[in-house]
Design a protein around this motif. Structure first.
Motif, PDB file in Angstrom:
ATOM      1  N   TRP A 226      31.084  17.746  39.062  1.00  5.44           N
ATOM      2  CA  TRP A 226      31.998  17.538  40.085  1.00  5.44           C
ATOM      3  C   TRP A 226      32.362  16.014  40.317  1.00  5.44           C
ATOM      4  O   TRP A 226      31.643  14.827  40.383  1.00  5.44           O
ATOM      5  CB  TRP A 226      30.938  17.480  41.336  1.00  5.44           C
ATOM      6  CG  TRP A 226      32.157  18.021  42.575  1.00  5.44           C
ATOM      7  CD1 TRP A 226      32.237  19.036  42.573  1.00  5.44           C
ATOM      8  CD2 TRP A 226      32.878  17.026  43.517  1.00  5.44           C
ATOM      9  NE1 TRP A 226      33.126  19.694  44.118  1.00  5.44           N
ATOM     10  CE2 TRP A 226      33.372  17.859  44.316  1.00  5.44           C
ATOM     11  CE3 TRP A 226      32.680  16.171  43.622  1.00  5.44           C
ATOM     12  CZ2 TRP A 226      34.630  17.744  45.159  1.00  5.44           C
ATOM     13  CZ3 TRP A 226      34.210  15.303  44.307  1.00  5.44           C
ATOM     14  CH2 TRP A 226      35.073  16.170  45.044  1.00  5.44           C
ATOM     15  N   LYS A 228      35.404  12.851  41.695  1.00  9.32           N
ATOM     16  CA  LYS A 228      35.790  12.383  42.611  1.00  9.32           C
ATOM     17  C   LYS A 228      36.629  11.896  42.308  1.00  9.32           C
ATOM     18  O   LYS A 228      36.345  10.935  41.316  1.00  9.32           O
ATOM     19  CB  LYS A 228      34.896  12.467  43.496  1.00  9.32           C
ATOM     20  CG  LYS A 228      35.875  11.639  44.621  1.00  9.32           C
ATOM     21  CD  LYS A 228      34.828  10.635  45.269  1.00  9.32           C
ATOM     22  CE  LYS A 228      36.271  10.332  46.957  1.00  9.32           C
ATOM     23  NZ  LYS A 228      35.294   9.182  47.617  1.00  9.32           N
ATOM     24  N   ILE A 354      37.312  19.347  40.043  1.00 12.04           N
ATOM     25  CA  ILE A 354      38.111  18.076  40.505  1.00 12.04           C
ATOM     26  C   ILE A 354      38.267  17.846  41.689  1.00 12.04           C
ATOM     27  O   ILE A 354      38.905  18.342  42.358  1.00 12.04           O
ATOM     28  CB  ILE A 354      39.774  17.762  39.331  1.00 12.04           C
ATOM     29  CG1 ILE A 354      39.435  18.201  38.139  1.00 12.04           C
ATOM     30  CG2 ILE A 354      40.056  16.315  39.219  1.00 12.04           C
ATOM     31  CD1 ILE A 354      38.414  17.700  36.887  1.00 12.04           C
ATOM     32  N   GLY A 355      37.424  16.854  42.268  1.00 13.08           N
ATOM     33  CA  GLY A 355      37.897  16.609  44.262  1.00 13.08           C
ATOM     34  C   GLY A 355      38.265  15.437  44.751  1.00 13.08           C
ATOM     35  O   GLY A 355      38.364  14.924  43.667  1.00 13.08           O
ATOM     36  N   SER A 359      43.244  14.742  43.459  1.00 14.34           N
ATOM     37  CA  SER A 359      43.367  16.021  42.874  1.00 14.34           C
ATOM     38  C   SER A 359      44.080  17.591  43.773  1.00 14.34           C
ATOM     39  O   SER A 359      44.365  18.397  43.105  1.00 14.34           O
ATOM     40  CB  SER A 359      41.997  16.703  43.128  1.00 14.34           C
ATOM     41  OG  SER A 359      41.200  16.742  43.898  1.00 14.34           O
ATOM     42  N   HIS A 360      44.863  16.425  45.029  1.00 17.12           N
ATOM     43  CA  HIS A 360      45.596  17.494  45.718  1.00 17.12           C
ATOM     44  C   HIS A 360      47.153  17.226  45.130  1.00 17.12           C
ATOM     45  O   HIS A 360      47.994  17.386  44.909  1.00 17.12           O
ATOM     46  CB  HIS A 360      45.803  16.709  47.135  1.00 17.12           C
ATOM     47  CG  HIS A 360      44.608  16.818  47.719  1.00 17.12           C
ATOM     48  ND1 HIS A 360      44.005  16.224  48.402  1.00 17.12           N
ATOM     49  CD2 HIS A 360      43.518  18.248  47.112  1.00 17.12           C
ATOM     50  CE1 HIS A 360      42.895  16.278  49.019  1.00 17.12           C
ATOM     51  NE2 HIS A 360      42.755  18.021  48.287  1.00 17.12           N
ATOM     52  N   ASN A 363      49.200  21.115  39.851  1.00 19.64           N
ATOM     53  CA  ASN A 363      49.219  21.784  38.493  1.00 19.64           C
ATOM     54  C   ASN A 363      49.548  20.976  37.522  1.00 19.64           C
ATOM     55  O   ASN A 363      48.598  21.235  36.554  1.00 19.64           O
ATOM     56  CB  ASN A 363      50.043  22.620  38.721  1.00 19.64           C
ATOM     57  CG  ASN A 363      49.452  24.563  39.557  1.00 19.64           C
ATOM     58  OD1 ASN A 363      48.392  23.709  39.924  1.00 19.64           O
ATOM     59  ND2 ASN A 363      50.299  25.303  39.609  1.00 19.64           N
ATOM     60  N   LEU A 366      46.099  18.594  37.093  1.00 17.11           N
ATOM     61  CA  LEU A 366      45.183  19.443  36.070  1.00 17.11           C
ATOM     62  C   LEU A 366      45.498  20.065  35.001  1.00 17.11           C
ATOM     63  O   LEU A 366      44.544  20.118  34.179  1.00 17.11           O
ATOM     64  CB  LEU A 366      44.687  21.010  37.264  1.00 17.11           C
ATOM     65  CG  LEU A 366      44.380  21.675  36.696  1.00 17.11           C
ATOM     66  CD1 LEU A 366      42.132  21.258  36.674  1.00 17.11           C
ATOM     67  CD2 LEU A 366      43.463  23.020  37.763  1.00 17.11           C
ATOM     68  N   GLU A 388      38.061  23.560  36.962  1.00 13.75           N
ATOM     69  CA  GLU A 388      39.281  24.215  37.919  1.00 13.75           C
ATOM     70  C   GLU A 388      39.209  22.824  39.678  1.00 13.75           C
ATOM     71  O   GLU A 388      38.605  21.363  40.171  1.00 13.75           O
ATOM     72  CB  GLU A 388      37.875  25.328  39.469  1.00 13.75           C
ATOM     73  CG  GLU A 388      37.713  26.311  38.026  1.00 13.75           C
ATOM     74  CD  GLU A 388      39.371  26.625  37.750  1.00 13.75           C
ATOM     75  OE1 GLU A 388      40.160  26.898  37.948  1.00 13.75           O
ATOM     76  OE2 GLU A 388      38.662  27.312  36.638  1.00 13.75           O
ATOM     77  N   LEU A 389      39.837  22.874  40.218  1.00 16.40           N
ATOM     78  CA  LEU A 389      40.366  22.250  41.542  1.00 16.40           C
ATOM     79  C   LEU A 389      38.906  22.416  42.047  1.00 16.40           C
ATOM     80  O   LEU A 389      38.988  23.791  42.505  1.00 16.40           O
ATOM     81  CB  LEU A 389      41.457  21.897  42.002  1.00 16.40           C
ATOM     82  CG  LEU A 389      43.115  21.555  41.122  1.00 16.40           C
ATOM     83  CD1 LEU A 389      43.895  21.611  41.511  1.00 16.40           C
ATOM     84  CD2 LEU A 389      43.218  20.512  40.973  1.00 16.40           C
ATOM     85  N   SER A 390      38.755  21.471  43.137  1.00 12.43           N
ATOM     86  CA  SER A 390      37.749  21.976  43.692  1.00 12.43           C
ATOM     87  C   SER A 390      38.031  22.658  45.311  1.00 12.43           C
ATOM     88  O   SER A 390      39.210  23.053  46.187  1.00 12.43           O
ATOM     89  CB  SER A 390      37.423  20.485  44.950  1.00 12.43           C
ATOM     90  OG  SER A 390      36.722  21.015  46.548  1.00 12.43           O
TER      91      SER A 390
END
Lengths: 425, 425
Positions: A226, A228, A354-355, A359-360, A363, A366, A388-390
């Protein structure tokens, strides 16, 4: 291990019966099957635990007397008498949690399944030190304690996440670089003395990994990384279904992996660290330069409008097609992807999440990370790899902290349940 | 898990009593205390397991009837009646193991404590494929089987180490880069059909990490990184006291971490991989160039004398003070140290063990690795870190393979013991 670890607490047969660890293990297995694995009938529990039907029945009776499991009516019949449905009573108690960030406090009250019942978020400066920050946490705990809905049981435990390394067994931060005054501060003792319940403290990224694994997209994966990506960059690692904290609670530090020798000095004092080139602070700094130099009109307008540029400004600019913003985001994602390729070769996870704030960015971010990892890792290590995104969003920290407490109370530490539960037994 | 996993095997009360997993767990705990933790009296076992004295006595009776534990006479008295001493009967059965290298076969017969009873080593080419290599292994197994000393029990299991990734649950290599013809080969089925015992297969570095952890300098450490520096470079990881194999058995690949863009093409096809610059093959290649170009008279003499230069030639030259050899070894150690710094930041182990052929290069090699890791890692991650050479020597592979089998048979798989043991119960 000592005799004192034998569980005396939620025995159905009275307080003076010394139980063996095996009895306790069987009860934990049954509770785990219902609470975590989703077993809904006695047959499900027997299948999930390998215990016989009589043993399952006995453990369910004990757990039911303790108020942890209840009969939720009849399930669908498969021909004969419809089976009774089992339900974990997440409302048997409640948990207080705080997720401390570099510049924020998130406080929440949760049920025993990490369901968030109430949540407060506000700005704060972790560098103000433990006295002022924890005083504010206590005020917010007092407020939230009054908002626990009717029908919920008493406070069972407290969970705290902090933005730095933690000695998990001691419940204290250890040499945290961005938390002046917190080194060795006895967070556990301070909070448990006031509230009279067990307290657990861990790194903010570890609790997010734990929350994602119990309640998010990492459910069912045994080996998870995970990541961050916020102002700082860090990793939480799940290995063989257990959080890997390392010998000193310092595991997961990927922010200071050297990626290039570009001459940017990191806050850790070294040169070329990933975090100094790809973190949220680096994006903001480079966006500011692009705005002031006239390289990006979009960023110049945003700076004039907002007064300050952040990683969010860059993400917004990229989504509007600004070429400089696209380039900055891609550079950050490529550097993170290079680091992740090494981590994937080393750990061979089945899932990378990915958090964190950056990460916001969406696309493009990512996709660039994925492309880099798949190109740079060994084919076998990425054969079944998902990136994947969180799935937890803004609640990731408080959900994770509640998960830590529930897992410690109801998993390894079933013997730590409050006396009120023992009385019910 | 299914009902079939419930242990019926070493019950003291006859074959038809279905035991619960908890009974099996308690017996495993008692056996583990004596076999692994070194408990020597009933009190030791009670302390180590947390079980009551009656439960310990019952489990010891069962394990004794199964021939796994025996009374080894009286211990020293502490005032009252002298306590009876317990002993794990490592001779209750024997294990056959093979450690396959790129150019070697090591075969051994071991007792249940990974003690090596007989050992054969010979040159072989793994690229000859599974048919020819395993045929040779079988011949050597036949020879060694005749050398099991009198008084040892029957064959209980087989362990195989291979120089590539393994699907541990299936007992088959998976896309192994230097093992043509072995991809997916059913090693487990082939050997277990012939011998009628359980077979486990794992990566050569994983078994070395396991052996070092049970019998070498890693005993007692929960988080260990075991680095093999031979022709190839790989890592075996112990996380929270469990081997971390990863989702596809591919964990630990640190040989293809990009370290510099120096233009040397690695056998994996990429450029700048650690292995292509710091492994045994790179040392031999660079030594050969230094000998032929006249840069090192020592290496030129060695080449003329031996016909070929290896990593060992470089180590020998360095110990004789040849400047080129010293430089080559230090460059290799620095590159490995850079990679290890990243691994240490990520995993925060308490111990890094350096093994494999190049590790015999001696103190200069170790000192340079240590210096680089301590300089490049974060201070907290190295606060309690030890970096040591492997203590197992030439036997590391076969000891590791025997440890894998003993742990699987006597730990997680106590229900897999042979029928002869059940008959004794």
């Amino acid at each position: 291990l000592s005799e004192a670890r034998e569980g005396h607490v939620i025995s159905s047969s009275g307080a003076d019966v010394a139980e063996t660890p095996s009895d306790l293990d069987a009860r934990k297995q049954v509770l785990h099957a219902v609470r975590v694995l989703g077993a809904r009938s006695r047959n499900d529990v027997a299948t999930a635990t390998g215990l016989g039907r009589a043993a399952v029945g006995q453990r369910l009776t004990e757990l039911s007397a303790a108020g942890l499991i209840e009969d939720a009516g009849s399930g669908p019949s498969t021909g004969g008498r419809p089976p009774r449905r089992l339900r974990f009573r997440a409302e048997a108690g409640h948990i207080l949690v705080a997720d401390l960030g570099a510049t924020s406090i998130d406080v929440a009250v949760a049920d025993l399944s990490s369901g968030i019942l109430a949540h407060r978020a506000e700005e704060a400066d972790i560098a103000a030190g433990p006295h002022r920050v924890l005083e504010r946490v206590e005020s917010l705990f007092d407020e939230l304690g009054r908002e626990v809905p009717a029908g919920y049981g008493p406070l069972w435990g407290i969970g705290i996440g902090v933005p730095g390394p933690v000695d998990f067994n001691a419940g204290r931060p250890v040499s945290p670089p961005i938390m002046p005054g917190w080194d060795g501060h006895p967070i556990r003792e301070q909070l448990s003395q006031r509230h009279g319940v067990p307290v657990w403290v861990d790194n903010d990224v570890n609790i997010r990994a734990l929350g994602e694994w119990r309640r998010g997209i990492a459910m069912g994966h045994g080996n998870v990384v995970w990541i961050k990506v916020g102002t700082g960059i860090g990793a939480g690692l799940i290995s063989n279904g257990v959080l890997h904290r390392g010998a000193d609670g310092a595991a997961g530090d990927v922010g200071h992996v050297p990626v290039v020798d570009e001459g940017v000095v990191c806050r850790c004092g070294n040169i070329g660290c990933l975090e100094a080139l790809a973190g949220g602070g680096a994006l903001a700094r480079d966006a500011d330069m692009a705005a002031r130099s006239g390289r990006s009109q979009w960023l110049a307008d945003a700076l004039e409008r907002d007064g300050v540029l952040t990683a969010k400004s860059v993400a917004l600019g990229a989504s509007h097609g600004d070429a400089v913003c696209v380039e900055l985001l891609q550079r950050s994602a490529r550097l993170i992807g290079h680091m992740l390729a090494t981590v994937v070769n080393l750990l061979n996870p089945s899932l990378v999440v990915i958090g964190g704030g950056v990460s916001h960015a969406g696309n493009l971010f990512l996709a660039t990370i994925r492309e880099t990892v798949y190109r740079r890792s060994l084919p076998l290590a990425t054969r079944a790899l998902q990136i994947e995104l969180s799935g937890l969003g803004e609640d990731a920290g408080v959900i994770g902290a509640a998960t830590m407490v529930a897992d410690e109370l109801l998993g390894a530490g079933l013997d730590l349940l409050p006396a009120s539960v023992a009385a019910a037994g």
